[in-house]
Design a protein around this motif. Sequence first.
Motif, PDB file in Angstrom:
ATOM      1  N   ALA A   1      40.834  37.940  40.834  1.00 46.42           N
ATOM      2  CA  ALA A   1      40.212  37.403  42.047  1.00 46.42           C
ATOM      3  C   ALA A   1      38.743  37.816  42.163  1.00 46.42           C
ATOM      4  O   ALA A   1      38.046  37.393  43.089  1.00 46.42           O
ATOM      5  N   GLY A   2      38.293  38.683  41.262  1.00 44.89           N
ATOM      6  CA  GLY A   2      36.911  39.143  41.322  1.00 44.89           C
ATOM      7  C   GLY A   2      36.649  40.086  42.484  1.00 44.89           C
ATOM      8  O   GLY A   2      35.521  40.211  42.955  1.00 44.89           O
ATOM      9  N   GLU A   3      37.719  40.772  42.933  1.00 43.10           N
ATOM     10  CA  GLU A   3      37.565  41.701  44.069  1.00 43.10           C
ATOM     11  C   GLU A   3      37.319  43.108  43.538  1.00 43.10           C
ATOM     12  O   GLU A   3      38.252  43.882  43.301  1.00 43.10           O
ATOM     13  N   SER A   4      36.042  43.421  43.410  1.00 45.08           N
ATOM     14  CA  SER A   4      35.635  44.643  42.743  1.00 45.08           C
ATOM     15  C   SER A   4      36.110  45.925  43.447  1.00 45.08           C
ATOM     16  O   SER A   4      36.558  46.864  42.787  1.00 45.08           O
ATOM     17  N   ASP A   5      36.016  45.938  44.775  1.00 49.86           N
ATOM     18  CA  ASP A   5      36.407  47.151  45.517  1.00 49.86           C
ATOM     19  C   ASP A   5      37.891  47.446  45.341  1.00 49.86           C
ATOM     20  O   ASP A   5      38.292  48.576  45.073  1.00 49.86           O
ATOM     21  N   LYS A   6      38.697  46.394  45.497  1.00 45.01           N
ATOM     22  CA  LYS A   6      40.144  46.559  45.349  1.00 45.01           C
ATOM     23  C   LYS A   6      40.482  46.970  43.918  1.00 45.01           C
ATOM     24  O   LYS A   6      41.354  47.797  43.680  1.00 45.01           O
ATOM     25  N   ALA A   7      39.801  46.357  42.956  1.00 41.71           N
ATOM     26  CA  ALA A   7      40.057  46.655  41.548  1.00 41.71           C
ATOM     27  C   ALA A   7      39.714  48.113  41.244  1.00 41.71           C
ATOM     28  O   ALA A   7      40.480  48.812  40.570  1.00 41.71           O
ATOM     29  N   ALA A   8      38.583  48.572  41.793  1.00 42.23           N
ATOM     30  CA  ALA A   8      38.167  49.960  41.550  1.00 42.23           C
ATOM     31  C   ALA A   8      39.180  50.931  42.154  1.00 42.23           C
ATOM     32  O   ALA A   8      39.522  51.954  41.541  1.00 42.23           O
ATOM     33  N   ALA A   9      39.680  50.605  43.351  1.00 41.61           N
ATOM     34  CA  ALA A   9      40.660  51.483  44.003  1.00 41.61           C
ATOM     35  C   ALA A   9      41.957  51.536  43.196  1.00 41.61           C
ATOM     36  O   ALA A   9      42.546  52.610  43.010  1.00 41.61           O
ATOM     37  N   ALA A  10      42.381  50.377  42.695  1.00 43.36           N
ATOM     38  CA  ALA A  10      43.616  50.327  41.906  1.00 43.36           C
ATOM     39  C   ALA A  10      43.437  51.091  40.592  1.00 43.36           C
ATOM     40  O   ALA A  10      44.339  51.805  40.144  1.00 43.36           O
ATOM     41  N   PHE A  11      42.254  50.974  40.001  1.00 39.37           N
ATOM     42  CA  PHE A  11      41.968  51.690  38.747  1.00 39.37           C
ATOM     43  C   PHE A  11      42.042  53.201  38.980  1.00 39.37           C
ATOM     44  O   PHE A  11      42.578  53.943  38.162  1.00 39.37           O
ATOM     45  N   LYS A  12      41.542  53.611  40.152  1.00 42.28           N
ATOM     46  CA  LYS A  12      41.560  55.035  40.484  1.00 42.28           C
ATOM     47  C   LYS A  12      43.001  55.533  40.652  1.00 42.28           C
ATOM     48  O   LYS A  12      43.358  56.601  40.151  1.00 42.28           O
ATOM     49  N   SER A  13      43.827  54.753  41.346  1.00 42.41           N
ATOM     50  CA  SER A  13      45.234  55.159  41.505  1.00 42.41           C
ATOM     51  C   SER A  13      45.929  55.227  40.157  1.00 42.41           C
ATOM     52  O   SER A  13      46.716  56.129  39.893  1.00 42.41           O
TER      53      SER A  13
ATOM     54  N   VAL B   1      38.940  50.742  27.820  1.00 42.20           N
ATOM     55  CA  VAL B   1      38.343  49.409  27.995  1.00 42.20           C
ATOM     56  C   VAL B   1      37.927  49.235  29.465  1.00 42.20           C
ATOM     57  O   VAL B   1      36.802  48.841  29.770  1.00 42.20           O
ATOM     58  N   LEU B   2      38.863  49.585  30.363  1.00 46.01           N
ATOM     59  CA  LEU B   2      38.601  49.414  31.805  1.00 46.01           C
ATOM     60  C   LEU B   2      37.459  50.317  32.287  1.00 46.01           C
ATOM     61  O   LEU B   2      36.655  49.912  33.126  1.00 46.01           O
ATOM     62  N   ARG B   3      37.423  51.529  31.745  1.00 47.60           N
ATOM     63  CA  ARG B   3      36.378  52.466  32.163  1.00 47.60           C
ATOM     64  C   ARG B   3      34.996  51.877  31.898  1.00 47.60           C
ATOM     65  O   ARG B   3      34.070  52.070  32.668  1.00 47.60           O
ATOM     66  N   LYS B   4      34.879  51.136  30.801  1.00 48.31           N
ATOM     67  CA  LYS B   4      33.564  50.591  30.418  1.00 48.31           C
ATOM     68  C   LYS B   4      33.164  49.363  31.225  1.00 48.31           C
ATOM     69  O   LYS B   4      32.013  48.950  31.202  1.00 48.31           O
ATOM     70  N   ILE B   5      34.146  48.748  31.923  1.00 49.29           N
ATOM     71  CA  ILE B   5      33.812  47.565  32.718  1.00 49.29           C
ATOM     72  C   ILE B   5      33.464  48.038  34.137  1.00 49.29           C
ATOM     73  O   ILE B   5      34.348  48.450  34.893  1.00 49.29           O
ATOM     74  N   ASP B   6      32.180  47.997  34.487  1.00 47.88           N
ATOM     75  CA  ASP B   6      31.747  48.569  35.763  1.00 47.88           C
ATOM     76  C   ASP B   6      32.417  47.935  36.967  1.00 47.88           C
ATOM     77  O   ASP B   6      32.845  48.618  37.886  1.00 47.88           O
ATOM     78  N   SER B   7      32.514  46.602  36.957  1.00 47.49           N
ATOM     79  CA  SER B   7      33.045  45.910  38.133  1.00 47.49           C
ATOM     80  C   SER B   7      34.571  45.998  38.206  1.00 47.49           C
ATOM     81  O   SER B   7      35.161  45.734  39.243  1.00 47.49           O
ATOM     82  N   LYS B   8      35.226  46.375  37.090  1.00 50.44           N
ATOM     83  CA  LYS B   8      36.701  46.405  36.972  1.00 50.44           C
ATOM     84  C   LYS B   8      37.324  45.019  37.201  1.00 50.44           C
ATOM     85  O   LYS B   8      38.508  44.908  37.498  1.00 50.44           O
ATOM     86  N   THR B   9      36.506  43.989  37.100  1.00 48.98           N
ATOM     87  CA  THR B   9      37.035  42.632  37.294  1.00 48.98           C
ATOM     88  C   THR B   9      36.739  41.767  36.072  1.00 48.98           C
ATOM     89  O   THR B   9      36.030  42.191  35.160  1.00 48.98           O
TER      90      THR B   9
END
Length: 132
Positions: A96-108, A38-46
């Motif tokens: 919070a709609g913080e895409s960069d932080k969300a993407a980094a957390a998704f990667k971890s 599900v998360l992979r398909k959401i580009d913004s991860k937010t």
Amino acid sequence: MKIVALTMGLASLALVLSAQDDAAFQTWMKSTNIEMGVLRKIDSKTGPEAAASAEKLSAIYQKVSAYWSAKHADDAVKISDEGKAAADALAVAAKAGESDKAAAAFKSLGGTCRGCHEAHREKAADGTYKIQ
Ligand code: HEC
């Protein structure tokens, strides 16, 4: 005789319980895979959908951590706890709609799968997986 019967009873109970645990573990992994999809398909991860998946993953990783803790597998507990922390960070950033932080957390979070699989997942000849 009574003691022998009791011991055998306890041994089979332990087997049943561990089989139940293993079945639960498989269910958690299947859900992990679904939520990661599900998360992979959401580009913004937010957004709310991403946050909901992150919260589900956090709850799963908590159970996974307790599972390995009971088995005294410290390496797996550490990976699970890191995964839970990443899922929590992802949920916060997603809300919070913080895409960069969300993407980094998704990667971890995605980085936790492989280490544990290499150490604790065994592929059987029939293509199914076993916990080791
Ligand atoms: C702390 C250990 C650990 C972590 C972290 C972990 N896994 Fe697993 N995973 C396992 C083990 C052990 C199995 C084998 C269990 C089984 O299938 O009986 C497994 C099995 C699986 C399976 C096969 C389930 C089935 O159908 O039997 C999938 C899919 C899976 N993991 C996906 C993931 C994904 C995706 C991640 C990361 C987001 C992840 N796992 C993180 C330990 C882990």
